[in-house]
Motif scaffolding. Structure first.
Motif, short mmCIF file in Angstrom:
data_model
loop_
_atom_site.label_atom_id
_atom_site.label_comp_id
_atom_site.label_asym_id
_atom_site.label_seq_id
_atom_site.Cartn_x
_atom_site.Cartn_y
_atom_site.Cartn_z
N TRP A 203 -8.80 -4.75 -1.97
CA TRP A 203 -9.56 -4.35 -0.51
C TRP A 203 -9.01 -5.20 0.60
O TRP A 203 -8.88 -4.49 1.65
N LEU A 204 -8.81 -6.28 0.33
CA LEU A 204 -8.21 -7.31 1.38
C LEU A 204 -6.84 -6.99 1.88
O LEU A 204 -6.67 -6.79 2.79
N SER A 205 -6.14 -6.29 0.64
CA SER A 205 -4.72 -5.91 1.09
C SER A 205 -4.79 -4.55 1.54
O SER A 205 -3.96 -4.45 2.44
N ALA A 206 -5.84 -3.86 1.43
CA ALA A 206 -5.92 -2.42 2.42
C ALA A 206 -6.32 -2.55 3.63
O ALA A 206 -6.11 -1.57 4.31
N THR A 207 -6.65 -3.61 4.06
CA THR A 207 -7.22 -3.57 5.48
C THR A 207 -6.44 -4.39 6.39
O THR A 207 -6.92 -4.61 7.64
N GLU A 208 -5.29 -5.12 6.05
CA GLU A 208 -4.24 -5.67 6.90
C GLU A 208 -2.89 -5.32 6.40
O GLU A 208 -2.47 -4.41 6.01
N THR A 209 -2.04 -5.58 7.42
CA THR A 209 -0.65 -5.44 7.29
C THR A 209 0.07 -6.41 6.34
O THR A 209 0.31 -7.60 6.50
N GLU A 210 0.02 -5.83 4.93
CA GLU A 210 0.69 -6.58 3.83
C GLU A 210 1.50 -5.49 2.92
O GLU A 210 1.14 -4.28 3.02
N VAL A 211 2.52 -5.82 2.30
CA VAL A 211 2.98 -5.03 1.41
C VAL A 211 2.42 -4.62 -0.01
O VAL A 211 2.82 -3.73 -0.64
N TYR A 212 1.30 -5.29 -0.12
CA TYR A 212 1.00 -5.25 -1.57
C TYR A 212 0.12 -3.64 -1.48
O TYR A 212 -0.03 -3.15 -2.80
N ALA A 213 -0.56 -3.23 -0.67
CA ALA A 213 -1.12 -1.77 -0.79
C ALA A 213 0.12 -0.75 -0.97
O ALA A 213 -0.11 0.13 -1.66
N ALA A 214 1.05 -0.95 -0.40
CA ALA A 214 2.11 0.03 -0.63
C ALA A 214 2.80 -0.24 -2.00
O ALA A 214 3.21 0.67 -2.60
N ALA A 215 2.87 -1.51 -2.33
CA ALA A 215 3.28 -1.67 -3.79
C ALA A 215 2.11 -1.33 -4.79
O ALA A 215 2.75 -0.57 -5.96
N PHE A 216 1.14 -1.20 -4.49
CA PHE A 216 0.04 -0.56 -5.32
C PHE A 216 0.23 1.04 -5.37
O PHE A 216 0.28 1.63 -6.58
N PHE A 217 0.51 1.56 -4.30
CA PHE A 217 0.89 3.01 -4.22
C PHE A 217 1.86 3.34 -5.02
O PHE A 217 1.90 4.32 -5.72
N PHE A 218 3.17 2.71 -5.00
CA PHE A 218 4.31 3.10 -5.57
C PHE A 218 4.16 2.77 -7.07
O PHE A 218 4.49 3.51 -8.04
N GLY A 219 3.43 1.58 -7.45
CA GLY A 219 3.21 1.41 -8.70
C GLY A 219 2.01 2.54 -9.59
O GLY A 219 2.61 3.25 -10.60
N CYS A 220 1.22 3.11 -8.73
CA CYS A 220 0.61 4.40 -9.16
C CYS A 220 1.44 5.45 -9.24
O CYS A 220 1.35 6.40 -10.25
N LEU A 221 2.45 5.57 -8.43
CA LEU A 221 3.44 6.91 -8.40
C LEU A 221 4.03 6.77 -9.54
O LEU A 221 4.54 7.86 -10.28
N ILE A 222 4.60 5.67 -9.76
CA ILE A 222 5.81 5.47 -11.16
C ILE A 222 4.65 5.72 -12.36
O ILE A 222 5.29 6.64 -13.18
N LEU A 223 3.55 5.49 -12.40
CA LEU A 223 2.63 5.82 -13.64
C LEU A 223 2.49 7.33 -13.78
O LEU A 223 2.83 8.00 -14.62
N TRP A 224 2.27 8.08 -12.53
CA TRP A 224 2.12 9.43 -12.47
C TRP A 224 3.33 10.18 -12.97
O TRP A 224 3.21 11.15 -13.65
N ALA A 225 4.73 9.75 -12.39
CA ALA A 225 5.79 10.38 -12.70
C ALA A 225 6.12 10.40 -13.99
O ALA A 225 6.55 10.97 -14.77
N ALA A 226 6.03 8.95 -14.71
CA ALA A 226 6.18 8.74 -15.97
C ALA A 226 5.17 9.58 -16.81
O ALA A 226 5.65 9.99 -18.13
N ASP A 227 4.13 9.62 -16.58
CA ASP A 227 3.02 10.66 -17.31
C ASP A 227 3.43 11.82 -17.60
O ASP A 227 3.64 12.52 -18.49
N ARG A 228 3.95 12.68 -16.34
CA ARG A 228 4.56 13.90 -16.31
C ARG A 228 5.65 13.90 -17.20
O ARG A 228 5.96 15.13 -17.68
#
Length: 190
Positions: free
Chosen positions: A98-123
């Motif tokens: 939540w704290l990473s989602a409310t400010e300018t930091e790379v962690y939210a984008a890294a979380f999104f890309f981590g989820c995208l990696i899991l989604w593509a791998a599952d497919r």
């Protein structure tokens, strides 16, 4: 939107905002993908929200999309939509995320890309399709330039790529059609 930081927050936020605004290089390792994504995002939304708030909104959108992907994956894996939705909401409400989602930091984008990696791998594993495995590998390469925390999903992604829908391990070789036929890939078809 209510808890979104209205401007610059302490620590790295100001440095990232300056780097995004000037297409500069923040502290090592530099996070070039984040700077480019933030610049494009700011060109679209900065006039409506202000520069700093627009980039903070980018973090919130990345987190929301990541939690949505996580909810979708959990729903498919467990077959329980209610538990998957509760898990996705709970993941988004964890204080660190939540704290990473409310400010300018790379962690939210890294979380999104981590989820995208899991989604593509599952497919890739579900369809035994090498194209999805290549997408997962490509997203892993992009995630590397965001933050190393995105790479925490790679061991799980490798397991998903080599797992078939019936629970066996197999190397994805080509497209599998609904009737069970397989089409081998050539580099020209990729």
């Amino acid at each position: 939107m209510l808890t979104l930081a209205p401007g610059v927050t302490p620590w790295d936020s100001g440095e990232f905002l300056a780097a995004i605004h000037t297409l500069g290089i923040p502290h090592p390792p530099g996070t070039p993908l984040y700077v480019l994504l933030g610049k494009v995002w700011s060109m679209i939304f900065a006039d409506a929200f202000g520069f700093a708030r627009a980039i903070n909104l980018f973090s919130a959108v990345c987190t929301a999309l990541g939690c949505g992907i996580l909810t979708s994956l959990l729903s498919k894996w467990t077959g329980d939509g209610f538990a998957a939705t509760a898990s996705g909401i709970t993941a988004g409400l964890i204080s660190t995320l939540w704290l990473s989602a409310t400010e300018t930091e790379v962690y939210a984008a890294a979380f999104f890309f981590g989820c995208l990696i899991l989604w593509a791998a599952d497919r890739a594993g579900e369809q035994s399709d090498m194209r999805w495995a290549l997408l997962a590998a490509y997203l892993t390469g992009l995630a590397w330039s965001l933050h190393l925390s995105a790479l925490l999903t790679v061991p799980s992604a490798i397991l998903l790529v080599f797992s078939t829908r019936d629970g066996y391990f197999a190397v994805p070789v080509g497209r599998r059609y609904a009737d069970g036929r397989r089409e081998a890939h050539s580099l020209a078809k990729l």
